[in-house]
Design a protein around this motif. Structure first.
Motif, PDB file in Angstrom:
ATOM      1  N   MET A 282     -10.245 -12.958  39.823  1.00 61.71           N
ATOM      2  CA  MET A 282      -9.854 -13.210  38.634  1.00 61.71           C
ATOM      3  C   MET A 282      -8.385 -13.724  38.697  1.00 61.71           C
ATOM      4  SD  MET A 282     -10.994  -9.730  36.490  1.00 61.71           S
ATOM      5  CE  MET A 282      -9.958 -10.073  35.123  1.00 61.71           C
ATOM      6  N   PHE A 283      -7.706 -13.409  39.502  1.00 58.94           N
ATOM      7  CA  PHE A 283      -6.144 -13.878  39.569  1.00 58.94           C
ATOM      8  C   PHE A 283      -6.182 -15.324  40.160  1.00 58.94           C
ATOM      9  CE2 PHE A 283      -2.322 -14.670  42.113  1.00 58.94           C
ATOM     10  CZ  PHE A 283      -1.558 -14.374  41.457  1.00 58.94           C
ATOM     11  N   ASN A 284      -7.145 -15.589  41.185  1.00 56.22           N
ATOM     12  CA  ASN A 284      -7.262 -16.980  41.510  1.00 56.22           C
ATOM     13  C   ASN A 284      -7.578 -17.832  40.477  1.00 56.22           C
ATOM     14  OD1 ASN A 284      -6.302 -16.458  44.201  1.00 56.22           O
ATOM     15  ND2 ASN A 284      -8.461 -15.798  44.919  1.00 56.22           N
ATOM     16  N   ALA A 285      -8.779 -17.267  39.668  1.00 54.91           N
ATOM     17  CA  ALA A 285      -9.060 -18.361  38.382  1.00 54.91           C
ATOM     18  C   ALA A 285      -7.866 -18.444  37.421  1.00 54.91           C
ATOM     19  CB  ALA A 285     -10.439 -17.382  37.906  1.00 54.91           C
ATOM     20  N   MET A 286      -7.255 -17.472  37.325  1.00 61.06           N
ATOM     21  CA  MET A 286      -6.244 -17.577  36.177  1.00 61.06           C
ATOM     22  C   MET A 286      -5.188 -18.203  36.765  1.00 61.06           C
ATOM     23  SD  MET A 286      -4.090 -14.358  34.491  1.00 61.06           S
ATOM     24  CE  MET A 286      -5.616 -13.567  34.074  1.00 61.06           C
ATOM     25  N   TYR A 287      -4.989 -18.352  37.965  1.00 64.46           N
ATOM     26  CA  TYR A 287      -3.869 -19.195  38.674  1.00 64.46           C
ATOM     27  C   TYR A 287      -4.228 -20.693  38.401  1.00 64.46           C
ATOM     28  CZ  TYR A 287      -0.472 -21.348  41.907  1.00 64.46           C
ATOM     29  OH  TYR A 287       0.253 -22.056  42.493  1.00 64.46           O
ATOM     30  N   ALA A 288      -5.746 -21.033  38.662  1.00 61.64           N
ATOM     31  CA  ALA A 288      -6.209 -22.270  38.745  1.00 61.64           C
ATOM     32  C   ALA A 288      -5.826 -22.703  37.236  1.00 61.64           C
ATOM     33  CB  ALA A 288      -7.541 -22.366  39.148  1.00 61.64           C
ATOM     34  N   GLU A 289      -6.305 -21.872  36.068  1.00 62.95           N
ATOM     35  CA  GLU A 289      -5.939 -22.308  34.940  1.00 62.95           C
ATOM     36  C   GLU A 289      -4.568 -22.364  34.484  1.00 62.95           C
ATOM     37  OE1 GLU A 289      -8.224 -23.019  32.668  1.00 62.95           O
ATOM     38  OE2 GLU A 289     -10.134 -22.714  34.005  1.00 62.95           O
ATOM     39  N   LEU A 292      -3.331 -25.608  35.633  1.00 63.88           N
ATOM     40  CA  LEU A 292      -3.705 -26.843  34.719  1.00 63.88           C
ATOM     41  C   LEU A 292      -2.894 -26.987  33.530  1.00 63.88           C
ATOM     42  CD1 LEU A 292      -7.601 -26.648  35.419  1.00 63.88           C
ATOM     43  CD2 LEU A 292      -6.153 -28.347  36.605  1.00 63.88           C
ATOM     44  N   ASN A 293      -2.721 -25.799  32.799  1.00 60.22           N
ATOM     45  CA  ASN A 293      -2.233 -25.515  31.473  1.00 60.22           C
ATOM     46  C   ASN A 293      -1.279 -24.311  31.458  1.00 60.22           C
ATOM     47  OD1 ASN A 293      -3.786 -27.630  29.971  1.00 60.22           O
ATOM     48  ND2 ASN A 293      -5.578 -26.106  30.343  1.00 60.22           N
ATOM     49  N   PRO A 294      -0.006 -24.782  31.961  1.00 57.78           N
ATOM     50  CA  PRO A 294       0.842 -23.655  32.076  1.00 57.78           C
ATOM     51  C   PRO A 294       1.249 -22.885  30.813  1.00 57.78           C
ATOM     52  CG  PRO A 294       1.433 -25.286  33.525  1.00 57.78           C
ATOM     53  CD  PRO A 294       0.554 -25.655  32.696  1.00 57.78           C
ATOM     54  N   GLU A 295       1.432 -23.753  29.903  1.00 58.36           N
ATOM     55  CA  GLU A 295       2.130 -23.255  28.461  1.00 58.36           C
ATOM     56  C   GLU A 295       0.866 -22.343  28.010  1.00 58.36           C
ATOM     57  OE1 GLU A 295       5.082 -22.833  27.257  1.00 58.36           O
ATOM     58  OE2 GLU A 295       5.905 -24.243  29.107  1.00 58.36           O
ATOM     59  N   ILE A 296      -0.133 -22.784  27.760  1.00 53.15           N
ATOM     60  CA  ILE A 296      -1.342 -22.244  27.097  1.00 53.15           C
ATOM     61  C   ILE A 296      -1.775 -21.064  27.788  1.00 53.15           C
ATOM     62  CG2 ILE A 296      -3.688 -22.518  26.396  1.00 53.15           C
ATOM     63  CD1 ILE A 296      -3.300 -25.437  26.128  1.00 53.15           C
ATOM     64  N   THR A 297      -1.979 -21.236  29.053  1.00 49.32           N
ATOM     65  CA  THR A 297      -2.318 -19.776  29.986  1.00 49.32           C
ATOM     66  C   THR A 297      -1.195 -18.778  29.581  1.00 49.32           C
ATOM     67  OG1 THR A 297      -3.080 -21.287  31.529  1.00 49.32           O
ATOM     68  CG2 THR A 297      -2.668 -18.969  32.249  1.00 49.32           C
ATOM     69  N   ARG A 298      -0.027 -19.222  29.823  1.00 47.37           N
ATOM     70  CA  ARG A 298       0.989 -18.163  29.506  1.00 47.37           C
ATOM     71  C   ARG A 298       1.229 -17.401  28.129  1.00 47.37           C
ATOM     72  NH1 ARG A 298       4.715 -20.628  31.706  1.00 47.37           N
ATOM     73  NH2 ARG A 298       5.587 -22.021  29.724  1.00 47.37           N
ATOM     74  N   SER A 299       0.827 -18.118  26.885  1.00 46.57           N
ATOM     75  CA  SER A 299       0.792 -17.762  25.739  1.00 46.57           C
ATOM     76  C   SER A 299      -0.689 -16.675  25.763  1.00 46.57           C
ATOM     77  CB  SER A 299       0.574 -18.823  24.664  1.00 46.57           C
ATOM     78  OG  SER A 299       1.536 -19.626  24.618  1.00 46.57           O
ATOM     79  N   ARG A 300      -1.401 -16.939  26.434  1.00 48.90           N
ATOM     80  CA  ARG A 300      -2.857 -16.191  26.461  1.00 48.90           C
ATOM     81  C   ARG A 300      -2.580 -15.019  27.035  1.00 48.90           C
ATOM     82  NH1 ARG A 300      -8.432 -17.918  29.184  1.00 48.90           N
ATOM     83  NH2 ARG A 300      -9.685 -15.958  28.794  1.00 48.90           N
ATOM     84  N   MET A 301      -1.973 -14.919  28.259  1.00 50.08           N
ATOM     85  CA  MET A 301      -1.547 -13.957  28.909  1.00 50.08           C
ATOM     86  C   MET A 301      -0.739 -12.788  28.080  1.00 50.08           C
ATOM     87  SD  MET A 301      -0.954 -15.500  32.844  1.00 50.08           S
ATOM     88  CE  MET A 301      -0.468 -13.870  33.404  1.00 50.08           C
ATOM     89  N   TYR A 302       0.109 -13.662  27.401  1.00 51.85           N
ATOM     90  CA  TYR A 302       1.015 -12.798  26.376  1.00 51.85           C
ATOM     91  C   TYR A 302       0.302 -12.124  25.332  1.00 51.85           C
ATOM     92  CZ  TYR A 302       4.730 -11.829  23.007  1.00 51.85           C
ATOM     93  OH  TYR A 302       5.581 -11.211  22.027  1.00 51.85           O
TER      94      TYR A 302
END
Length: 350
Positions: A282-289, A292-302
């Protein structure tokens, strides 16, 4: 009439006539002589026939001597030999176990009775104690020729030899060993020593077995003390046997429980490993996302962190264009709820 004169001979009382002197024997004398000679011939023939053969049973061997010299050893069956003592057959029991008693004598007149011979059974041990030891010995004849002509009274030689070695072995042993747990070792040692010496003597005897018939101290008080020791040893052996039985009964259950715990631990180990692998994936998949899209992924994680910390929260996202976007987190718990609750307001920037 003799010499021209008459001589009167008185008649016999039975009135019979007197046989003439110098005459031949009458018929009765001839018949008697013939009968006597016939009986003599028959007697000699019977003696000859009876001394020409002999029988040997299956437990014996016969040593045949010719003029006193050993010429043959025969086995079971009917055999012939020269008569009139020229050849003699000496039968010996070879396939029979014979016994020898040391320290006691069995009373043949009473059932189970025996008589103690103190001069044979009384011995001194290595620690200077006096004990009475009785031995029962079995032997057999291995060489009938040596047995008959190799020595004088071979049984007496065997008796003296065994008694000597018994005193030697008992004299080097402790009294406790003689009376309790060392009997088997003493028997084996005596048998070894006697067998070696018998091979040197070569008297035609073989030792089969040596057993201690009885061993006890000479006084009643010491006998009672040793009996108490034996009773205590038997009690100890009983307790040990019971403990071993309990151990044998409990070990399988404990082993089964241990196997169950080990299997459960292996299961938990594998579950933790699988969970760790899943989290890594999961971490590897999340890191891959994220790459690709740092801002969107960061908001999603938030937002996912808020949904986990505050379940049932209502999130309003300000897009910056004057419009607001309602986001209900998490979606599944909110499905089917009645009523609209007030939630927290979070301003999300671009």
């Amino acid at each position: 009439m003799e010499n021209g004169s008459y001589r009167w001979t008185p008649p016999k009382p039975d009135g019979g006539a007197q046989p003439p002197r110098g005459g031949k024997p009458t018929g009765d004398m001839k018949k008697f002589k013939r009968i006597f000679i016939t009986l003599l011939v028959v007697l000699l023939l019977g003696i000859t026939v009876s001394t020409c053969w002999y029988t040997v049973d299956d437990k014996q061997q016969a040593v045949v001597t010719t003029f006193g010299k050993v010429t043959e050893i025969t086995g079971a069956g009917v055999h012939f030999k020269l008569p009139f003592g020229i050849q003699q057959a000496h039968k010996v029991d070879v396939n029979v176990y014979q016994k020898l008693e040391l320290g006691y004598r069995t009373d043949s007149h009473s059932s189970g009775g025996y008589q103690v011979v103190e001069e044979e059974c009384k011995m001194i041990t290595g620690d200077y104690n006096i004990v009475n030891v009785e031995f029962f010995v079995e032997y057999k004849v291995s060489n009938p020729e040596k047995y008959l002509f190799g020595s004088y009274e071979p049984e007496e030689i065997l008796r003296n030899l065994i008694q000597s070695q018994v005193r030697n072995v008992v004299g080097s042993s402790q009294v406790d060993s003689v009376l309790t747990d060392g009997k088997e070792a003493i028997q084996m040692r005596v048998k070894e020593l006697v067998t070696e010496i018998l091979q040197e003597y070569d008297i035609g005897l073989t030792l089969v077995d040596v057993k201690i018939q009885d061993a006890e101290p000479p006084t009643a008080a010491v006998i009672e003390a040793f009996k108490a020791v034996e009773t205590a040893k038997q009690g100890a052996e009983t307790v040990v046997n019971e403990a071993m039985a309990y151990q044998n009964a409990q070990l399988p259950a404990a082993q089964a429980q241990a196997d169950q715990l080990i299997q459960h631990a292996e299961y938990l180990k594998q579950a933790r490993i699988n969970e760790a692998k899943e989290q890594v994936a999961m971490f590897n998949a999340m890191y891959a996302e994220y790459a690709l899209n740092p801002e969107i992924t960061r908001s999603r994680m938030y937002f996912e962190a808020i949904s986990q910390a505050l379940p049932g929260v209502k999130v309003i996202i300000n897009t910056g264009s004057g419009e607001s976007l309602d986001m209900l987190l998490p979606i599944e718990p909110m499905v089917g709820q009645t009523g609209s609750g007030q939630g927290s307001t979070v301003n999300g920037g671009n």
